[in-house]
Structure formats: C-alpha cells, structure tokens
Write a protein that holds these residues in place. Structure first.
Motif, PDB file in Angstrom:
ATOM      1  N   SER A  37      11.414  27.602  38.903  1.00 39.17           N
ATOM      2  CA  SER A  37      12.752  28.036  38.497  1.00 39.17           C
ATOM      3  C   SER A  37      12.688  28.978  37.309  1.00 39.17           C
ATOM      4  O   SER A  37      13.480  29.921  37.215  1.00 39.17           O
TER       5      SER A  37
ATOM      6  N   LEU B  80      11.813  32.348  38.591  1.00 45.68           N
ATOM      7  CA  LEU B  80      12.988  32.940  39.243  1.00 45.68           C
ATOM      8  C   LEU B  80      14.020  33.405  38.224  1.00 45.68           C
ATOM      9  O   LEU B  80      14.662  34.444  38.414  1.00 45.68           O
ATOM     10  N   ALA B  81      14.174  32.651  37.140  1.00 47.15           N
ATOM     11  CA  ALA B  81      15.134  33.046  36.098  1.00 47.15           C
ATOM     12  C   ALA B  81      14.705  34.345  35.438  1.00 47.15           C
ATOM     13  O   ALA B  81      15.528  35.226  35.182  1.00 47.15           O
TER      14      ALA B  81
ATOM     15  N   ALA C  71      17.290  32.224  43.575  1.00 54.15           N
ATOM     16  CA  ALA C  71      17.803  31.294  42.574  1.00 54.15           C
ATOM     17  C   ALA C  71      19.275  30.966  42.795  1.00 54.15           C
ATOM     18  O   ALA C  71      19.840  30.180  42.070  1.00 54.15           O
TER      19      ALA C  71
ATOM     20  N   ARG D 198      23.679  32.944  38.600  1.00 56.75           N
ATOM     21  CA  ARG D 198      22.293  32.772  39.050  1.00 56.75           C
ATOM     22  C   ARG D 198      21.347  32.463  37.902  1.00 56.75           C
ATOM     23  O   ARG D 198      20.588  31.497  37.947  1.00 56.75           O
ATOM     24  N   THR D 199      21.388  33.267  36.853  1.00 61.30           N
ATOM     25  CA  THR D 199      20.465  33.077  35.734  1.00 61.30           C
ATOM     26  C   THR D 199      20.759  31.767  35.011  1.00 61.30           C
ATOM     27  O   THR D 199      19.842  31.014  34.684  1.00 61.30           O
TER      28      THR D 199
ATOM     29  N   ALA E 292      19.461  28.913  37.136  1.00 55.35           N
ATOM     30  CA  ALA E 292      17.993  28.842  37.130  1.00 55.35           C
ATOM     31  C   ALA E 292      17.474  28.339  35.782  1.00 55.35           C
ATOM     32  O   ALA E 292      16.541  27.532  35.738  1.00 55.35           O
TER      33      ALA E 292
ATOM     34  N   ARG F 217      18.155  24.625  35.551  1.00 56.55           N
ATOM     35  CA  ARG F 217      17.228  23.894  36.417  1.00 56.55           C
ATOM     36  C   ARG F 217      15.836  23.833  35.790  1.00 56.55           C
ATOM     37  O   ARG F 217      15.149  22.822  35.899  1.00 56.55           O
ATOM     38  N   THR F 218      15.441  24.899  35.104  1.00 61.86           N
ATOM     39  CA  THR F 218      14.145  24.917  34.428  1.00 61.86           C
ATOM     40  C   THR F 218      14.091  23.878  33.318  1.00 61.86           C
ATOM     41  O   THR F 218      13.143  23.087  33.237  1.00 61.86           O
TER      42      THR F 218
END
Length: 183
Positions: free
Chosen positions: A143, A146-147, A154, A160-161, A164, A167-168
């Motif tokens: 994640s 992806l961020a 993501a 989206r950011t 992500a 989630r990280t």
C-alpha cells in the motif's frame, strides 16, 4: 506507556482522513463498495484506538467482538459475492476479532474494557498472530508503494492517496501489535 500513547495518537489521527472522505466524497459516483470500505476503515481505526489506549475504551470487549464479527462476516460475504476487493477488510476485522478474543481475560485489572496496553501475557495461538502480522506488514509495504506511485489499483481517484496512506499505517500498526502481543 509512552509508546502506547504515541500509537494511540497516530491511530486517532487516522480517523480524520476517514471522516473527511466520508463527508466529502460523492459515493453515488464511486459505488457502494468504496463507502463500505471507508466506513470499515473508520471502524477499525476506532477499534485500534480502543485497544492501544492505556485508558481503555467505553465499549466492553464483548461489544467489540460483536461489532468486529459482524464486520468480518459482512466483508467475507461481499468478498464471496463481488470478488477480492473486500478481502482486506474481512481479514482486518477477523484479525482484530482474534486480538480481542485471544487476549488474556484472567485478571480484572482493566475490568470488561478493551485494552491491550496493560497486557502482561501473550495472545493465545501465537502462530495465528505471526501469520496475520506477516500479511499486514506485506500489505502495508504494498500500500505504501501504491500511495507513493499514485497507482489506480489503490482505489478510485477521489481519496486514493488518503486511502492508501491510511491502509499503510493501519497495516504497519496491525503487524506491530500482532507481533508484539504474540512474541
């Protein structure tokens, strides 16, 4: 005790981007699965705050078990019906249910309140905790990549950011908490 408060503050701060996404995004355009995911993320963030806070939470452990079991079940059915997009939330809720259920309940130092910060003994079935920690650490790394990339994998473009990054941090925190309480 300082680490407990620092982690509590980090997870409490994650509630803000979740709430902002829920308040600002046009979920009619993004689809119901995205809203459900954002709601689940907020629920899991609040549960992490309750688990890590040295004070404990206002909801007894049995209440969290019920909420997390329902969340895991909801996303497991969604995973089965709609595909792997709901798998992470099902696994996250199941892992948190495991943490609440497998923590020792022998002492009444904290009463019925959910708090892992004062836990002197380890979780039952530590191999489950280690396996789950491995998943969350790998997912946090994935994640995070992806961020940084801003990859469309993501999630939908709006949020989206934020999604992500949350989630990280959640994945890294879950991995840490599982490993710390298993070893």
């Amino acid at each position: 005790m300082l680490v407990d408060w620092a982690l509590t503050a980090v997870f409490a701060a994650l509630a803000l981007p979740c709430v902002l996404r829920l308040a600002r995004l046009d979920y009619a355009r993004l689809g119901p699965g995205v809203r459900h995911g954002d709601l689940a993320e907020l629920l899991l963030v609040v549960a992490m705050v309750a688990m890590l806070s040295p004070v404990g939470g206002p909801i007894p452990a049995a209440g969290w078990q019920a909420v997390l079991a329902l969340t895991a079940g909801w996303f497991a059915v969604a995973w089965w019906r709609r595909g792997p997009g709901c798998a992470h939330h099902a696994l996250s809720a199941a892992a948190m249910f495991y943490m609440v259920t497998a923590m020792p309940h022998t002492g009444m130092d904290h009463g019925p309140w959910l708090t892992m910060a004062t836990m002197e003994s380890r979780l039952a079935l530590p191999l489950v905790a280690v396996a789950a920690a491995g998943y969350f650490v790998l997912d946090a790394a994935w994640s995070g990549v992806l961020a940084v990339r801003g990859s469309p994998v993501a999630g939908p473009a709006p949020g989206r950011t934020s999604r992500a990054l949350c989630r990280t941090v959640m994945g890294a925190g879950m991995g840490y908490l599982l490993l710390a309480s298993a070893l």
